[in-house]
Design a protein around this motif. Structure first.
Motif: not given
Length: 78
Positions: A58-67
């Motif tokens: 579903e994401a048009d843009v993906l941001t990664l914030h996981a350690p």
């Protein structure tokens, strides 16, 4: 103020919803983005929690914030 039309229909997917990801949502919210996220513990108002397959679909843009942990290393690509 009204959101910019180009961003109103854009869904930002957040992989991890810690302090930095929450700041990203705070800064982008005035532009009208929608937010979805996957995180095992965090919950934030205005962010719909989903599982990883739904996030990626579903994401048009993906941001990664996981350690970088054994559970997250390679989660997107080996």
């Amino acid at each position: 103020t009204r959101p910019l039309p180009a961003f109103r229909d854009t869904t930002v997917g957040l992989l991890g919803l810690g302090r930095i990801a929450q700041e990203v949502t705070r800064r982008l919210a005035p532009f009208g983005f929608r937010f979805i996220a996957t995180d095992p513990v965090a919950r934030v108002d205005g962010v719909r929690m989903v599982d990883l397959p739904t996030l990626l679909a579903e994401a048009d843009v993906l941001t990664l914030h996981a350690p970088a942990t054994p559970e997250t290393v390679g989660i997107i690509n080996a």
